[in-house]
Design a protein around this motif. Structure first.
Motif, PDB file in Angstrom:
ATOM      1  N   UNK A   1       0.842  -1.194   0.000  1.00 15.90           N
ATOM      2  CA  UNK A   1       0.000   0.000   0.000  1.00 15.90           C
ATOM      3  C   UNK A   1       0.877   1.245   0.000  1.00 15.90           C
ATOM      4  N   UNK A   2       0.235   2.405  -0.164  1.00 16.47           N
ATOM      5  CA  UNK A   2       0.943   3.694  -0.178  1.00 16.47           C
ATOM      6  C   UNK A   2       2.141   3.652  -1.124  1.00 16.47           C
ATOM      7  N   UNK A   3       1.918   3.078  -2.307  1.00 17.56           N
ATOM      8  CA  UNK A   3       2.999   2.962  -3.288  1.00 17.56           C
ATOM      9  C   UNK A   3       3.287   4.340  -3.880  1.00 17.56           C
ATOM     10  N   UNK A   4       4.535   4.684  -3.954  1.00 21.29           N
ATOM     11  CA  UNK A   4       4.937   5.994  -4.494  1.00 21.29           C
ATOM     12  C   UNK A   4       5.092   5.903  -6.013  1.00 21.29           C
ATOM     13  N   UNK A   5       3.954   5.860  -6.722  1.00 19.86           N
ATOM     14  CA  UNK A   5       4.000   5.839  -8.175  1.00 19.86           C
ATOM     15  C   UNK A   5       4.276   7.252  -8.693  1.00 19.86           C
ATOM     16  N   UNK A   6       5.138   7.390  -9.684  1.00 18.58           N
ATOM     17  CA  UNK A   6       5.456   8.731 -10.192  1.00 18.58           C
ATOM     18  C   UNK A   6       4.340   9.273 -11.087  1.00 18.58           C
ATOM     19  N   UNK A   7       3.865  10.447 -10.788  1.00 24.48           N
ATOM     20  CA  UNK A   7       2.844  11.079 -11.627  1.00 24.48           C
ATOM     21  C   UNK A   7       3.516  11.741 -12.831  1.00 24.48           C
ATOM     22  N   UNK A   8       2.729  12.052 -13.846  1.00 27.87           N
ATOM     23  CA  UNK A   8       3.256  12.701 -15.045  1.00 27.87           C
ATOM     24  C   UNK A   8       3.906  14.044 -14.698  1.00 27.87           C
ATOM     25  N   UNK A   9       3.259  14.792 -13.794  1.00 24.25           N
ATOM     26  CA  UNK A   9       3.807  16.098 -13.424  1.00 24.25           C
ATOM     27  C   UNK A   9       5.125  15.942 -12.663  1.00 24.25           C
TER      28      UNK A   9
END
Length: 326
Positions: free
Chosen positions: A304-312
């Motif tokens: 959980x609380x995975x730090x996926x990189x957003x486009x921004x």
């Protein structure tokens, strides 16, 4: 596990707590550790060198190949997902069974005790490619002879440095966890298990000593040597060459031809630009099997609380000349 957003600052050392030796591997390597390290590097490497003539002369069975590939990727993902993205950088939260499984799987890569591995890597990020980095290929300068010497140091030489990273300073969170401390301390046990599984399976399936021997050669020795050199190449090759589409304060680069064997770790430039990101291969076509598995763990409710990189977030880390570097 609570870590700083970028893990580039030194963690504070606790006033008291278990001695570093309780995690197996203190602040200095003893002579017996040096000898054992030499054996664990040279013996699998000799097997790796011998693999081609052995395959030509004896052949290699599908069982041997299956054991080698299976054990390789279990241990490799134990390092990349467990030791690296989870324990070192806190890229996600894991339920305790997954946490323990990742710790054991990473230990089976035979790359040293968990707490020592994490402490070394956090120190690497603190001083990346600068004075204090345990394994920068730029240690001796930028001339060709200096870089060749530095590449050797970053790849293997640093492993024999007697002075070790202070584990209380760089991995106090792991030392405080009795289960993780125990897994780290039992590194020899996981090494024996890692080397014993292939010949045990090979011997039982073929019901022969020869089947056990060939499984040990390919599934244990060759597999360990290959994984070692792929992992070490992230320290050496990926800090000397490769494209750099993202801004980082070091010389980390993306090396595409190591991506599959390194389970996505060779997209190293993004990792140093955004250390806590759960995905390293963020651009189109960049294979990152570690990120894929983390995604499956998340879907199963194990992470959980995975730090996926957003486009921004990705765009904010691009270099001005990213269009030419990507």
């Amino acid at each position: 596990m609570t870590l700083s957003p970028d893990l580039l600052e030194e963690p504070a050392a606790p006033a008291d707590g278990p001695e570093p030796s309780a995690t197996r591997g203190g602040e200095q390597k003893r002579s017996v550790e040096q000898v054992a390290l030499l054996l664990f590097i040279t013996v699998p490497f000799v097997a790796l060198v011998a693999a081609v003539p052995v395959a030509w002369g004896w052949g290699v069975s599908w069982l041997d190949l299956a054991l080698m590939v299976f054990m390789y990727f279990v241990a490799c993902h134990g390092i990349t997902i467990g030791f690296h993205r989870y324990f070192t950088h806190g890229s996600f939260k894991a339920k305790r069974p997954l946490k323990i499984a990742l710790a054991v799987a990473g230990s089976m890569a035979v790359e040293g005790p968990l707490v020592r591995w994490v402490a070394d890597h956090r120190k690497h990020h603190r001083f990346s490619d600068a004075e204090g980095d345990p394994h920068s290929p730029w240690r001796y300068g930028e001339t060709v002879p200096a870089l060749l010497k530095g590449l050797w140091w970053a790849h293997i030489g640093w492993l024999f440095d007697e002075e070790q990273t202070d584990q209380h300073k760089y991995a106090p969170d792991l030392i405080k966890d009795p289960v993780i401390r125990r897994i780290s301390r039992d590194f020899v046990l996981w090494t024996v298990l890692s080397l014993a599984v292939p010949p045990l399976v090979g011997g039982l399936v073929t019901m022969s000593w020869w089947g056990a021997f060939t499984a040990f050669f390919w599934g244990s020795l060759v597999r360990v040597a290959l994984l070692h050199h792929v992992t070490w190449s992230i320290n050496s090759i990926c800090h000397a060459v490769g494209r750099r589409p993202f801004r980082s304060r070091d010389r980390s680069g993306n090396v595409w031809w190591l991506a599959v064997l390194s389970c996505g770790e060779s997209w190293h430039n993004l990792h140093h630009a955004d250390p806590t990101s759960a995905r390293h291969g963020v651009l189109r076509g960049q294979v990152d099997s570690s990120a894929r598995l983390i995604r499956w763990f998340e879907l199963l409710g194990w992470a959980s609380d995975v730090r996926w990189p957003s486009a921004s977030r990705i765009d904010s880390r691009r270099r001005e000349d990213a269009a030419n570097a990507a």
